[in-house]
Design a protein around this motif. Structure first.
Motif, PDB file in Angstrom:
ATOM      1  N   SER A 105     -17.108  29.232  59.249  1.00 32.52           N
ATOM      2  CA  SER A 105     -16.011  29.303  60.372  1.00 32.52           C
ATOM      3  C   SER A 105     -15.261  28.634  60.708  1.00 32.52           C
ATOM      4  CB  SER A 105     -16.695  29.681  61.627  1.00 32.52           C
ATOM      5  OG  SER A 105     -17.161  28.152  62.216  1.00 32.52           O
ATOM      6  N   ALA A 106     -15.027  27.394  59.798  1.00 31.36           N
ATOM      7  CA  ALA A 106     -14.016  26.514  59.187  1.00 31.36           C
ATOM      8  C   ALA A 106     -12.426  27.385  58.743  1.00 31.36           C
ATOM      9  CB  ALA A 106     -14.141  25.418  58.787  1.00 31.36           C
ATOM     10  N   PRO A 107     -11.558  26.421  59.678  1.00 27.52           N
ATOM     11  CA  PRO A 107      -9.963  27.199  58.741  1.00 27.52           C
ATOM     12  C   PRO A 107     -10.314  27.696  57.154  1.00 27.52           C
ATOM     13  CG  PRO A 107      -9.956  24.974  60.000  1.00 27.52           C
ATOM     14  CD  PRO A 107     -10.934  26.084  59.948  1.00 27.52           C
ATOM     15  N   SER A 108      -9.535  27.935  56.261  1.00 30.10           N
ATOM     16  CA  SER A 108      -9.637  27.714  54.859  1.00 30.10           C
ATOM     17  C   SER A 108      -8.899  26.953  53.809  1.00 30.10           C
ATOM     18  CB  SER A 108      -9.241  29.568  53.916  1.00 30.10           C
ATOM     19  OG  SER A 108      -8.086  29.267  54.863  1.00 30.10           O
ATOM     20  N   ARG A 109      -7.892  26.103  54.643  1.00 32.23           N
ATOM     21  CA  ARG A 109      -7.215  25.495  54.400  1.00 32.23           C
ATOM     22  C   ARG A 109      -6.563  24.407  55.578  1.00 32.23           C
ATOM     23  NH1 ARG A 109      -1.501  28.225  52.931  1.00 32.23           N
ATOM     24  NH2 ARG A 109      -2.496  29.134  51.857  1.00 32.23           N
ATOM     25  N   PRO A 110      -6.762  23.134  55.442  1.00 34.67           N
ATOM     26  CA  PRO A 110      -5.951  22.569  56.589  1.00 34.67           C
ATOM     27  C   PRO A 110      -5.258  22.425  56.747  1.00 34.67           C
ATOM     28  CG  PRO A 110      -6.592  21.214  54.118  1.00 34.67           C
ATOM     29  CD  PRO A 110      -6.268  22.569  53.845  1.00 34.67           C
ATOM     30  N   ALA A 111      -5.410  21.998  57.899  1.00 32.01           N
ATOM     31  CA  ALA A 111      -3.883  22.093  59.217  1.00 32.01           C
ATOM     32  C   ALA A 111      -2.898  21.115  59.003  1.00 32.01           C
ATOM     33  CB  ALA A 111      -4.442  22.462  60.497  1.00 32.01           C
ATOM     34  N   MET A 112      -1.839  21.144  60.146  1.00 33.20           N
ATOM     35  CA  MET A 112      -0.845  20.249  59.582  1.00 33.20           C
ATOM     36  C   MET A 112      -0.515  20.258  58.619  1.00 33.20           C
ATOM     37  SD  MET A 112      -2.684  17.217  62.622  1.00 33.20           S
ATOM     38  CE  MET A 112      -0.992  16.673  63.033  1.00 33.20           C
ATOM     39  N   SER A 113       0.018  21.263  57.571  1.00 38.60           N
ATOM     40  CA  SER A 113       1.060  21.188  56.117  1.00 38.60           C
ATOM     41  C   SER A 113       1.679  20.641  57.086  1.00 38.60           C
ATOM     42  CB  SER A 113       0.522  21.995  55.378  1.00 38.60           C
ATOM     43  OG  SER A 113       1.018  23.278  56.375  1.00 38.60           O
ATOM     44  N   VAL A 114       2.825  21.135  57.719  1.00 41.22           N
ATOM     45  CA  VAL A 114       4.131  20.862  57.927  1.00 41.22           C
ATOM     46  C   VAL A 114       4.027  19.027  57.905  1.00 41.22           C
ATOM     47  CG1 VAL A 114       5.912  20.742  59.201  1.00 41.22           C
ATOM     48  CG2 VAL A 114       4.561  22.905  58.705  1.00 41.22           C
ATOM     49  N   LEU A 115       3.698  18.748  58.291  1.00 42.11           N
ATOM     50  CA  LEU A 115       3.483  16.895  59.124  1.00 42.11           C
ATOM     51  C   LEU A 115       2.954  16.560  58.057  1.00 42.11           C
ATOM     52  CD1 LEU A 115       1.322  16.719  62.468  1.00 42.11           C
ATOM     53  CD2 LEU A 115       3.931  16.665  61.554  1.00 42.11           C
ATOM     54  N   HIS A 116       1.694  16.904  57.114  1.00 43.74           N
ATOM     55  CA  HIS A 116       2.050  16.312  55.448  1.00 43.74           C
ATOM     56  C   HIS A 116       2.870  16.371  55.059  1.00 43.74           C
ATOM     57  CE1 HIS A 116      -3.020  16.812  56.357  1.00 43.74           C
ATOM     58  NE2 HIS A 116      -2.678  15.876  56.776  1.00 43.74           N
ATOM     59  N   ARG A 117       4.070  17.335  55.044  1.00 55.09           N
ATOM     60  CA  ARG A 117       5.301  17.351  54.281  1.00 55.09           C
ATOM     61  C   ARG A 117       6.011  16.501  54.431  1.00 55.09           C
ATOM     62  NH1 ARG A 117       5.530  22.879  53.812  1.00 55.09           N
ATOM     63  NH2 ARG A 117       6.906  22.868  55.554  1.00 55.09           N
ATOM     64  N   ILE A 118       5.927  16.180  56.040  1.00 59.11           N
ATOM     65  CA  ILE A 118       7.075  15.564  56.450  1.00 59.11           C
ATOM     66  C   ILE A 118       6.658  14.390  55.969  1.00 59.11           C
ATOM     67  CG2 ILE A 118       8.364  14.102  58.519  1.00 59.11           C
ATOM     68  CD1 ILE A 118       8.294  17.061  59.459  1.00 59.11           C
ATOM     69  N   MET A 119       5.538  13.577  55.955  1.00 59.96           N
ATOM     70  CA  MET A 119       5.117  12.183  55.624  1.00 59.96           C
ATOM     71  C   MET A 119       5.467  12.183  53.944  1.00 59.96           C
ATOM     72  SD  MET A 119       4.226  10.986  58.790  1.00 59.96           S
ATOM     73  CE  MET A 119       3.043   9.847  58.536  1.00 59.96           C
ATOM     74  N   ALA A 120       5.077  13.469  53.370  1.00 58.04           N
ATOM     75  CA  ALA A 120       5.309  12.718  52.377  1.00 58.04           C
ATOM     76  C   ALA A 120       6.968  12.248  51.799  1.00 58.04           C
ATOM     77  CB  ALA A 120       5.030  13.591  51.786  1.00 58.04           C
ATOM     78  N   ASN A 121       7.682  13.528  52.598  1.00 63.79           N
ATOM     79  CA  ASN A 121       9.244  13.212  52.286  1.00 63.79           C
ATOM     80  C   ASN A 121       9.234  12.099  53.253  1.00 63.79           C
ATOM     81  OD1 ASN A 121       9.471  15.905  51.288  1.00 63.79           O
ATOM     82  ND2 ASN A 121      10.051  17.024  53.554  1.00 63.79           N
ATOM     83  N   ARG A 122       8.587  11.338  53.531  1.00 64.55           N
ATOM     84  CA  ARG A 122       9.627  10.449  54.362  1.00 64.55           C
ATOM     85  C   ARG A 122       9.321   9.148  53.142  1.00 64.55           C
ATOM     86  NH1 ARG A 122       8.796   9.524  60.392  1.00 64.55           N
ATOM     87  NH2 ARG A 122       9.943   9.842  60.733  1.00 64.55           N
ATOM     88  N   ARG A 123       7.991   9.357  52.757  1.00 61.14           N
ATOM     89  CA  ARG A 123       7.279   8.123  51.290  1.00 61.14           C
ATOM     90  C   ARG A 123       8.319   8.351  50.483  1.00 61.14           C
ATOM     91  NH1 ARG A 123       2.038   9.775  53.589  1.00 61.14           N
ATOM     92  NH2 ARG A 123       1.679  11.401  51.978  1.00 61.14           N
ATOM     93  N   ALA A 124       8.941   9.833  50.263  1.00 63.36           N
ATOM     94  CA  ALA A 124       9.609   9.825  48.912  1.00 63.36           C
ATOM     95  C   ALA A 124      11.116   9.183  49.125  1.00 63.36           C
ATOM     96  CB  ALA A 124       9.628  11.164  48.661  1.00 63.36           C
TER      97      ALA A 124
END
Lengths: 133, 124
Positions: A105-124
């Protein structure tokens, strides 16, 4: 699996409490604290938690389920399955079954992908030679 | 306040209200809304990072010390009558054994079949 409403309620209440008001004052200098700090993934933390529960006669499945249900964002199906696949062959049978049950019953994909993307942009951006702005 | 000091703003009455049929204002600058959304999300990201103790899953990987406090929150509560809760097991030994077992399993796992060598990848 035998449904136990009291147990279910207890787990959800403990997970909610853990999520909203983590307990302070843990003895970080203890041997167990040192081991937890050295843990490199959720599987290892689960193993430590199970060992601690077994040593003190507590319900290891309940303890692990509380921790997993307290995850913010919730653990995805893929993560739960990965943890199951590591722990099941090592003999963590009951915990593995519980993880597989949660995966259904778990979500099929991880949540907070937007935040992950922002963090990745920041790191870049922060990286040498990264794009500006 | 009701005065419009700059020339290109909309027409208003003395109370500052828009006049019927008046010239419309300049509106929202292009991109302002998305900038606001981005700023909000970045603030949220900051908060999330600062208060990572609640982001348990990520903290387990990136901030094990913070994660430990949360996980261990389970233990003292149940162990107030059992003072030796944190001294009952050798956590490092458990961890070492666990890693050795995982390594052994990975070593025993069947290797994926080697990919067939492509002699000529061009399509006819």
């Amino acid at each position: 699996m035998v449904a136990d409403p009291d147990r279910h309620r207890r787990i959800h209440a403990a997970a909610k409490e853990l999520r909203e008001a983590p307990r302070a004052g843990f003895d970080d200098d203890s041997a167990l604290g040192e081991a937890f700090r050295a843990a490199q993934g959720v599987e290892e933390i689960i193993a430590l938690l199970v060992a601690s529960c077994r040593a003190h006669g507590r319900d290891e499945v309940e303890a692990v389920e509380i921790v997993v249900r307290a995850f913010v964002p919730p653990a995805s199906r893929e993560e739960l399955t990965d943890w199951h696949d590591v722990l099941a062959p090592l003999g963590y049978g009951k915990v593995s079954l519980m993880l597989r049950r949660l995966a259904q019953s778990a979500p099929s994909r991880p949540a907070m992908s937007v935040l992950h993307r922002i963090m990745a942009n920041r790191r870049a951006r922060a990286a040498p030679g990264g794009r500006a702005g | 306040m009701g005065d419009t000091s700059d020339g290109n703003t909309s027409e208003r009455d003395r109370g500052g209200r828009f006049v019927n049929g008046g010239k419309p204002g300049p509106g929202r600058p292009v991109g302002a809304r998305s900038r606001l959304g981005q700023a909000f999300l970045e603030d949220l990201a900051d908060t999330w990072r600062v208060h990572g103790i609640t982001a348990l899953r990520r903290a387990a990987v990136e901030d094990p010390a913070g994660f430990v406090r949360v996980v261990a929150g389970l233990l003292p509560r149940q162990a107030q009558v059992d003072v030796d809760v944190t001294h009952g097991i050798d956590g490092m030994a458990v961890l070492t054994s666990f890693r050795e077992a995982v390594a052994l399993l990975q070593a025993d796992a069947p290797q994926p079949p080697a990919k067939a060598k492509v002699i000529d990848g061009r399509r006819p």
